[in-house]
Enzyme design. Structure first.
Site, PDB file in Angstrom:
ATOM      1  N   SER A   1      48.648  35.632  45.723  1.00 20.57           N
ATOM      2  CA  SER A   1      48.903  35.075  44.118  1.00 20.57           C
ATOM      3  C   SER A   1      49.904  36.246  43.661  1.00 20.57           C
ATOM      4  CB  SER A   1      47.416  35.230  43.498  1.00 20.57           C
ATOM      5  OG  SER A   1      47.690  35.258  42.088  1.00 20.57           O
TER       6      SER A   1
ATOM      7  N   LYS B   1      51.118  31.325  44.922  1.00 20.15           N
ATOM      8  CA  LYS B   1      50.683  31.025  43.727  1.00 20.15           C
ATOM      9  C   LYS B   1      51.420  32.003  42.858  1.00 20.15           C
ATOM     10  CE  LYS B   1      46.174  31.991  41.448  1.00 20.15           C
ATOM     11  NZ  LYS B   1      44.950  32.024  41.542  1.00 20.15           N
TER      12      LYS B   1
ATOM     13  N   LYS C   1      51.822  33.035  38.625  1.00 19.78           N
ATOM     14  CA  LYS C   1      51.462  32.946  37.218  1.00 19.78           C
ATOM     15  C   LYS C   1      52.303  32.550  36.282  1.00 19.78           C
ATOM     16  CE  LYS C   1      47.420  35.114  38.362  1.00 19.78           C
ATOM     17  NZ  LYS C   1      45.953  34.228  37.990  1.00 19.78           N
TER      18      LYS C   1
ATOM     19  N   ASP D   1      49.631  29.210  38.311  1.00 19.41           N
ATOM     20  CA  ASP D   1      48.198  29.548  37.732  1.00 19.41           C
ATOM     21  C   ASP D   1      48.470  29.718  36.207  1.00 19.41           C
ATOM     22  OD1 ASP D   1      45.575  30.029  36.855  1.00 19.41           O
ATOM     23  OD2 ASP D   1      45.322  31.646  38.424  1.00 19.41           O
TER      24      ASP D   1
ATOM     25  N   GLU E   1      46.876  25.445  38.158  1.00 15.23           N
ATOM     26  CA  GLU E   1      45.340  25.881  38.060  1.00 15.23           C
ATOM     27  C   GLU E   1      45.225  26.473  36.696  1.00 15.23           C
ATOM     28  OE1 GLU E   1      44.935  29.169  40.793  1.00 15.23           O
ATOM     29  OE2 GLU E   1      43.017  29.993  39.687  1.00 15.23           O
TER      30      GLU E   1
ATOM     31  N   ASP F   1      39.588  26.732  37.587  1.00 14.22           N
ATOM     32  CA  ASP F   1      39.060  28.076  38.027  1.00 14.22           C
ATOM     33  C   ASP F   1      37.960  28.589  36.932  1.00 14.22           C
ATOM     34  OD1 ASP F   1      38.607  30.760  38.135  1.00 14.22           O
ATOM     35  OD2 ASP F   1      40.840  31.226  38.399  1.00 14.22           O
TER      36      ASP F   1
ATOM     37  N   LYS G   1      35.207  31.183  42.912  1.00 15.06           N
ATOM     38  CA  LYS G   1      35.143  32.272  43.140  1.00 15.06           C
ATOM     39  C   LYS G   1      33.482  32.898  43.050  1.00 15.06           C
ATOM     40  CE  LYS G   1      39.375  33.610  40.891  1.00 15.06           C
ATOM     41  NZ  LYS G   1      40.012  34.207  39.673  1.00 15.06           N
TER      42      LYS G   1
ATOM     43  N   GLY H   1      40.504  34.627  44.049  1.00 17.31           N
ATOM     44  CA  GLY H   1      40.357  36.048  44.377  1.00 17.31           C
ATOM     45  C   GLY H   1      40.341  37.029  42.898  1.00 17.31           C
TER      46      GLY H   1
HETATM   47  O1  LIG Z   1      44.965  37.984  44.734  1.00 22.02           O
HETATM   48  C1  LIG Z   1      43.887  37.984  44.063  1.00 22.02           C
HETATM   49  O2  LIG Z   1      42.707  38.328  44.089  1.00 22.02           O
HETATM   50  C2  LIG Z   1      44.054  36.723  43.099  1.00 22.02           C
HETATM   51  C3  LIG Z   1      44.557  37.032  41.882  1.00 22.02           C
HETATM   52  C4  LIG Z   1      44.436  36.136  40.558  1.00 22.02           C
HETATM   53  O3  LIG Z   1      44.982  35.175  40.440  1.00 22.02           O
HETATM   54  C5  LIG Z   1      43.458  36.672  39.643  1.00 22.02           C
HETATM   55  C6  LIG Z   1      43.038  38.068  39.498  1.00 22.02           C
HETATM   56  C7  LIG Z   1      42.387  38.411  38.576  1.00 22.02           C
HETATM   57  C8  LIG Z   1      41.888  37.521  37.538  1.00 22.02           C
HETATM   58  C9  LIG Z   1      41.910  36.133  37.745  1.00 22.02           C
HETATM   59  C10 LIG Z   1      42.866  35.803  38.638  1.00 22.02           C
HETATM   60  C11 LIG Z   1      42.743  34.160  38.941  1.00 22.02           C
HETATM   61  O4  LIG Z   1      42.846  33.681  39.949  1.00 22.02           O
HETATM   62  O5  LIG Z   1      43.010  33.615  37.778  1.00 22.02           O
HETATM   63 MG   LIG Z   2      43.102  31.283  38.313  1.00 26.19          MG
END
Ligand SMILES: O=C(O)CCC(=O)c1ccccc1C(=O)O
Ligand SMILES: [Mg+2]
Length: 370
Positions: free
Chosen positions: A135, A161, A163, A189, A214, A239, A263, A291
């Site tokens: 991500s 992924k 953001k 995401d 996402e 999510d 998660k 994650g």
């Molecule tokens: O590499 C990772 O641990 C995922 C990182 C990530 O996308 C995330 C990290 C912190 C809070 C929310 C998210 C998410 O998936 O939305």
């Molecule tokens: Mg997410």
């Protein structure tokens, strides 16, 4: 199983690279490491909340309080025959899912160590290795982003992924497609940065053939997502909106998503995560493991749950060195071959706590004796 003692270390570790999302920028992570003692065994758990209540309402501070005031007393007072019992024991406490999961994860680790089997096996997982993705946060420039994509593709990560937010969405994704083509597994995401008013804009992402988008809409919404999904060809993955198997059932019934990101912390533990996995399998909804920029203990739990059959899409569980200069476990999590992590076969989570790193990054320690 009788719990004799719980040690909670508050850790603060700098990230190798700052991580920015539509809700903020992080340069370090603080979290709690749980060591749970029962007879000759120690089970490990980790709190996965962010330092600020920007992803869910929980923070490391609220978790610390909930453990101290409510959850550890409940844990000490009740008989535990199986880790699934924890869900019932904690049921009188509303929400606070990440606080519950931090303890429940340690109970699952203890349980599998007592049985002499891996946590993956205890959960019913059969995969020996898992496919993983990465991500990528919002970068300073599109060139920086393209550089990161190139690096992670080179390391073999099986899902990229990115953001996005309303002023940073079509352009970065389009540039990635132009540079790396339509065959790379790419998704976005939004972390709830859009509303139904943005439907036209989100439809413009359809030609980019993303694997999924996402959580485009409200963190607590499943109704508008169903309306949006009818107007998009890109599959929606939820999510933030899915905090329990009941949430998942309703989202599936409404058609709010085609994929679910599970998660462990967000849903209150491994037992609930498994329930959502099973429900999704029955309804032909593929799942993947999300994650929270976890330390090694949280990462180990993610690896174990991902060994279940319906985790058919590469998750966000990347190698330790993608996040940390030095992880809190040994061995560190590495890619055994490109884009692949091996599921440990040793009893429990299959990793040991690295005392040196704990000491180096620890802010404080609390000890609870039963
Ligand atoms: O590499 C990772 O641990 C995922 C990182 C990530 O996308 C995330 C990290 C912190 C809070 C929310 C998210 C998410 O998936 O939305
Ligand atoms: Mg997410």
């Amino acid at each position: 199983m009788k719990i004799d003692k719980v040690i909670i270390d508050h850790i603060k570790m700098p990230l190798v690279h700052p991580f920015e999302t539509s809700f903020g920028r992080m340069v370090e992570k603080d979290f709690l490491v749980i060591q749970m003692y029962s007879g000759e065994y120690i089970g490990y758990g980790e709190s996965v909340a962010l330092p600020d209540p920007t992803y869910t309402e929980e923070t490391t501070g609220t978790i610390s309080y909930m453990l101290d005031q409510f959850l550890i007393p409940l844990l000490f007072r009740n008989t535990i025959n199986h880790p699934d019992d924890i869900t019932t024991i904690f049921a009188p406490i509303r929400r606070n899912n990440m606080a519950k999961a931090a303890l429940e994860g340690a109970v699952w680790d203890l349980h599998s160590k007592q049985k002499g089997i891996s946590l993956a096996t205890a959960l019913g997982g059969s995969r020996k290795e898992i496919d993983v993705g990465v991500s990528i946060g919002i970068e300073k420039s599109i060139e920086d982003l393209l550089g990161k994509v190139e690096q992670f593709l080179h390391e073999g990560y099986k899902k990229i992924k990115v953001k996005i937010k309303p002023d940073y969405d079509i352009e970065p994704l389009q540039k990635i497609r132009e540079r790396f083509g339509y065959n790379i597994p790419l998704m976005a995401d939004a972390n709830s940065a859009y509303t139904l008013q943005d439907t036209n804009k989100l439809q413009k992402l359809d030609p980019l053939k993303l694997l999924m988008i996402e959580q485009p809409l409200g963190f607590d919404d499943i109704v508008d997502h169903a309306k949006l999904q009818k107007q998009l060809t890109t599959p929606i993955c939820l999510d933030e909106s899915i905090n329990s198997a009941e949430d998942a059932r309703k989202a599936i019934e409404l058609g709010s998503c085609q994929i679910i990101n599970i998660k462990i912390g967000r849903v209150g533990g491994l037992s609930e995560a498994k329930k959502i996995h099973d429900l999704c399998a029955k309804n032909n909804i593929p799942v993947w493991c999300g994650g929270m920029l976890e330390g090694g203990i949280g990462r180990a739990h993610n690896i174990a749950i991902t060994s279940l059959a319906n985790f058919t899409i590469a998750g966000d569980t990347s190698a330790s060195n993608r996040y940390w200069h030095e992880d809190i476990i040994y061995p560190e999590v590495v890619l055994s071959k490109p884009g692949t992590i091996q599921v440990p076969a040793a009893p429990g989570i299959g990793y040991e706590l690295k005392g040196d790193s704990i000491k180096k990054y620890r802010i404080s320690r609390k000890i609870y004796e039963n």
